[in-house]
Design a protein around this motif. Structure first.
Motif, PDB file in Angstrom:
ATOM      1  N   ASP A 237       0.848  -1.196   0.000  1.00 38.03           N
ATOM      2  CA  ASP A 237       0.000   0.000   0.000  1.00 38.03           C
ATOM      3  C   ASP A 237       0.888   1.252   0.000  1.00 38.03           C
ATOM      4  O   ASP A 237       1.013   1.955   0.998  1.00 38.03           O
ATOM      5  CB  ASP A 237      -0.912  -0.020   1.226  1.00 38.03           C
ATOM      6  N   GLU A 238       1.479   1.554  -1.145  1.00 32.89           N
ATOM      7  CA  GLU A 238       2.473   2.620  -1.222  1.00 32.89           C
ATOM      8  C   GLU A 238       1.876   3.981  -0.867  1.00 32.89           C
ATOM      9  O   GLU A 238       2.538   4.804  -0.228  1.00 32.89           O
ATOM     10  CB  GLU A 238       3.083   2.663  -2.616  1.00 32.89           C
ATOM     11  N   ARG A 239       0.647   4.241  -1.273  1.00 33.72           N
ATOM     12  CA  ARG A 239       0.034   5.555  -1.061  1.00 33.72           C
ATOM     13  C   ARG A 239      -0.065   5.874   0.431  1.00 33.72           C
ATOM     14  O   ARG A 239       0.335   6.957   0.876  1.00 33.72           O
ATOM     15  CB  ARG A 239      -1.359   5.578  -1.708  1.00 33.72           C
ATOM     16  N   VAL A 240      -0.613   4.958   1.219  1.00 30.84           N
ATOM     17  CA  VAL A 240      -0.772   5.208   2.649  1.00 30.84           C
ATOM     18  C   VAL A 240       0.556   5.077   3.389  1.00 30.84           C
ATOM     19  O   VAL A 240       0.880   5.886   4.272  1.00 30.84           O
ATOM     20  CB  VAL A 240      -1.826   4.254   3.250  1.00 30.84           C
ATOM     21  N   ASN A 241       1.351   4.095   3.028  1.00 24.75           N
ATOM     22  CA  ASN A 241       2.608   3.874   3.740  1.00 24.75           C
ATOM     23  C   ASN A 241       3.530   5.080   3.671  1.00 24.75           C
ATOM     24  O   ASN A 241       4.290   5.361   4.610  1.00 24.75           O
ATOM     25  CB  ASN A 241       3.317   2.645   3.188  1.00 24.75           C
ATOM     26  N   ALA A 242       3.463   5.819   2.556  1.00 20.20           N
ATOM     27  CA  ALA A 242       4.325   6.990   2.397  1.00 20.20           C
ATOM     28  C   ALA A 242       3.996   8.097   3.399  1.00 20.20           C
ATOM     29  O   ALA A 242       4.809   8.993   3.629  1.00 20.20           O
ATOM     30  CB  ALA A 242       4.197   7.531   0.969  1.00 20.20           C
ATOM     31  N   MET A 243       2.806   8.032   4.008  1.00 15.94           N
ATOM     32  CA  MET A 243       2.400   9.077   4.955  1.00 15.94           C
ATOM     33  C   MET A 243       2.944   8.846   6.369  1.00 15.94           C
ATOM     34  O   MET A 243       2.916   9.770   7.189  1.00 15.94           O
ATOM     35  CB  MET A 243       0.865   9.118   5.032  1.00 15.94           C
ATOM     36  N   TRP A 244       3.427   7.648   6.659  1.00 21.69           N
ATOM     37  CA  TRP A 244       3.715   7.300   8.045  1.00 21.69           C
ATOM     38  C   TRP A 244       5.117   7.610   8.558  1.00 21.69           C
ATOM     39  O   TRP A 244       5.288   7.825   9.766  1.00 21.69           O
ATOM     40  CB  TRP A 244       3.386   5.830   8.289  1.00 21.69           C
ATOM     41  N   PRO A 245       6.167   7.660   7.728  1.00 16.60           N
ATOM     42  CA  PRO A 245       7.500   7.950   8.285  1.00 16.60           C
ATOM     43  C   PRO A 245       7.573   9.260   9.062  1.00 16.60           C
ATOM     44  O   PRO A 245       8.133   9.297  10.169  1.00 16.60           O
ATOM     45  CB  PRO A 245       8.401   7.961   7.047  1.00 16.60           C
ATOM     46  N   ASP A 246       7.018  10.338   8.531  1.00 21.65           N
ATOM     47  CA  ASP A 246       7.044  11.613   9.253  1.00 21.65           C
ATOM     48  C   ASP A 246       6.233  11.528  10.542  1.00 21.65           C
ATOM     49  O   ASP A 246       6.633  12.087  11.581  1.00 21.65           O
ATOM     50  CB  ASP A 246       6.496  12.735   8.372  1.00 21.65           C
ATOM     51  N   ALA A 247       5.092  10.843  10.479  1.00 20.99           N
ATOM     52  CA  ALA A 247       4.273  10.684  11.684  1.00 20.99           C
ATOM     53  C   ALA A 247       5.009   9.860  12.733  1.00 20.99           C
ATOM     54  O   ALA A 247       4.922  10.144  13.936  1.00 20.99           O
ATOM     55  CB  ALA A 247       2.949  10.021  11.324  1.00 20.99           C
ATOM     56  N   GLU A 248       5.745   8.854  12.290  1.00 21.83           N
ATOM     57  CA  GLU A 248       6.467   8.010  13.239  1.00 21.83           C
ATOM     58  C   GLU A 248       7.542   8.803  13.978  1.00 21.83           C
ATOM     59  O   GLU A 248       7.795   8.567  15.170  1.00 21.83           O
ATOM     60  CB  GLU A 248       7.073   6.804  12.521  1.00 21.83           C
ATOM     61  N   VAL A 249       8.165   9.737  13.294  1.00 23.74           N
ATOM     62  CA  VAL A 249       9.130  10.615  13.963  1.00 23.74           C
ATOM     63  C   VAL A 249       8.469  11.346  15.124  1.00 23.74           C
ATOM     64  O   VAL A 249       9.026  11.440  16.228  1.00 23.74           O
ATOM     65  CB  VAL A 249       9.730  11.625  12.955  1.00 23.74           C
ATOM     66  N   LEU A 250       7.268  11.853  14.889  1.00 25.18           N
ATOM     67  CA  LEU A 250       6.541  12.580  15.934  1.00 25.18           C
ATOM     68  C   LEU A 250       6.073  11.647  17.043  1.00 25.18           C
ATOM     69  O   LEU A 250       6.085  12.021  18.222  1.00 25.18           O
ATOM     70  CB  LEU A 250       5.357  13.326  15.329  1.00 25.18           C
ATOM     71  N   LEU A 251       5.639  10.456  16.697  1.00 24.14           N
ATOM     72  CA  LEU A 251       5.226   9.487  17.714  1.00 24.14           C
ATOM     73  C   LEU A 251       6.380   9.177  18.666  1.00 24.14           C
ATOM     74  O   LEU A 251       6.205   9.101  19.892  1.00 24.14           O
ATOM     75  CB  LEU A 251       4.726   8.211  17.042  1.00 24.14           C
ATOM     76  N   LYS A 252       7.559   9.004  18.087  1.00 23.90           N
ATOM     77  CA  LYS A 252       8.741   8.743  18.914  1.00 23.90           C
ATOM     78  C   LYS A 252       9.107   9.978  19.734  1.00 23.90           C
ATOM     79  O   LYS A 252       9.423   9.886  20.925  1.00 23.90           O
ATOM     80  CB  LYS A 252       9.910   8.332  18.031  1.00 23.90           C
ATOM     81  N   GLN A 253       9.075  11.146  19.088  1.00 18.97           N
ATOM     82  CA  GLN A 253       9.454  12.391  19.750  1.00 18.97           C
ATOM     83  C   GLN A 253       8.598  12.649  20.985  1.00 18.97           C
ATOM     84  O   GLN A 253       9.096  13.146  22.005  1.00 18.97           O
ATOM     85  CB  GLN A 253       9.320  13.549  18.768  1.00 18.97           C
TER      86      GLN A 253
END
Length: 300
Positions: A237-253
Motif C-alpha cells: 500500500d504505497e500511497r498510505v505507507n508513504a504518509m507514516w514515516p514523518d508521523a512516526e518521527v513525531l510518535l517517537k518524539q
C-alpha cells in the motif's frame, strides 16, 4: 452458516489493484475504472473476471451471522449536537456475560456502513466486546445498499460534521450501559484515519486505537495522544505507507506508545474479505493482534 466459496479468478495484474485503489478513493470514475481494467485483459471474458473480482461481493464477507446465538444486534441512535444532530449505528453485544466488558467503536471506510463493517462489529462481539459501528451516511438516510452511491453520499457531507458525529459516538459509548468504561477504536481506510484522529482529539475518551491502512493524525495533534496505537499497514500500500514515516518521527518524539505492523504481500484493504484485495493469512494475523491488543489495554 457456511461461508460462500471465494470467487475463482485468474491471476490479477498488480496494476488492477492500483486502479481499484484510485477508483475506491474517488480518483477515478467508474467508467474510467472499467475501461482501464478492460485494457489489462486479452478478451472481454477475462476483463469481466478481473472487474468482478475487484468489486465487493458482500456475501463473502459474512463470518458471523446476524442471528448468531452468542450475540445480540440492534440499530441504535445517539445525539450528535455538534455534528448532524443525530447519529445511528449498529450495536452488537455478546450474550451470556454478566460482567462489564470493553466497548469498541468501529469506523467504516469511505462509503458508509456496509455489510463488511457490520460483520466486523459482530466478530468483535463474538470475541467478548460490545461493538458499535456508526453510519456516517445516516443524515442522508444511511448506507444506500451499494458502494458507488455510498462514496458519493459521503463525499457530499461536510467533513467537520462527520468528525463531530464520530466524536459524539465515542463519548456516548464511553458511558454505555454494560461497558467497563474503557473504549477502543478500530477503523479501516477512512476509518483508520478516523481512529487515529479520535485518539488525538479525544485523549481522555479513547483508551486504545487500531487504525488499519489509514492516514496518520494531523501532525500538530499527535502530541496529545495518550492511548496506545497499533497501526496495521499492507506492505504493498504505497500511497498510505508513504504518509507514516514523518508521523512516526513525531510518535517517537512525543513518547507515544505505538507499534506499526506491516503485512507482507498485502494491498490497501487487505482485511476486507469481500474483494480480491483480501489476504486471508495476513488479515487473520492482523485480526488476532487487534483482539490481543484490545484485551491487553481495555480489560485491566
Amino acid at each position: 452458516m457456511t461461508k460462500p466459496e471465494p470467487r475463482q479468478t485468474p491471476a490479477i495484474p498488480e496494476q488492477a489493484y492500483q486502479l481499484y485503489d484510485k477508483y475506491a478513493h474517488g480518483m477515478m470514475s467508474r467508467r474510467a475504472f472499467f475501461a482501464s481494467m478492460s485494457a489489462l485483459a486479452v478478451n472481454a471474458t477475462l476483463a469481466t473476471s478481473f472487474i468482478n473480482s475487484m468489486l465487493p461481493n458482500y456475501a463473502l464477507a459474512e463470518q458471523v451471522s446476524f442471528n448468531d446465538p452468542d450475540i445480540s444486534a440492534s440499530y441504535q441512535k445517539f445525539a450528535a449536537p455538534n455534528g448532524h444532530g443525530e447519529g445511528r449505528g449498529y450495536l452488537v453485544r455478546p450474550k451470556n456475560t454478566r460482567a462489564a466488558v470493553p466497548v469498541i467503536l468501529v469506523v467504516h471506510e469511505n462509503r458508509g456502513l456496509n455489510p463488511y463493517i457490520e460483520d466486523v462489529a459482530r466478530r468483535l462481539a463474538k470475541a467478548g466486546f460490545i461493538a458499535f459501528a456508526p453510519d456516517a451516511l445516516w443524515p442522508l438516510g444511511g448506507y444506500p445498499g451499494n458502494d458507488d452511491d455510498g462514496r458519493q453520499m459521503q463525499r457530499s457531507l461536510e467533513p467537520g460534521k462527520i468528525i463531530a458525529d464520530f466524536k459524539a459516538a465515542a463519548s456516548w459509548l464511553k458511558q454505555l450501559e454494560g461497558g467497563n468504561g474503557k473504549l477502543g477504536v478500530v477503523g479501516f481506510c477512512f476509518g483508520g484515519a478516523m481512529a487515529g484522529r479520535l485518539a488525538a482529539e479525544l485523549p481522555d475518551t479513547v483508551d486504545a486505537a487500531v487504525p488499519f491502512y489509514g492516514s496518520p493524525p494531523p501532525a500538530d495533534s499527535i502530541s496529545a495522544i495518550k492511548a496506545p496505537l497499533l497501526v496495521q499497514l499492507g506492505e504493498l500500500d504505497e500511497r498510505v505507507n508513504a504518509m507514516w514515516p514523518d508521523a512516526e518521527v513525531l510518535l517517537k518524539q512525543h513518547n507515544i506508545n505505538y507499534k506499526i505492523e506491516r503485512y507482507e504481500a498485502s494491498h490497501h484493504g487487505f482485511h476486507n474479505d469481500s474483494t480480491a484485495r483480501y489476504n486471508e493469512p495476513m488479515a487473520e494475523l492482523a485480526w488476532q493482534r487487534t483482539l490481543a491488543f484490545f484485551n491487553q489495554h481495555l480489560r485491566s
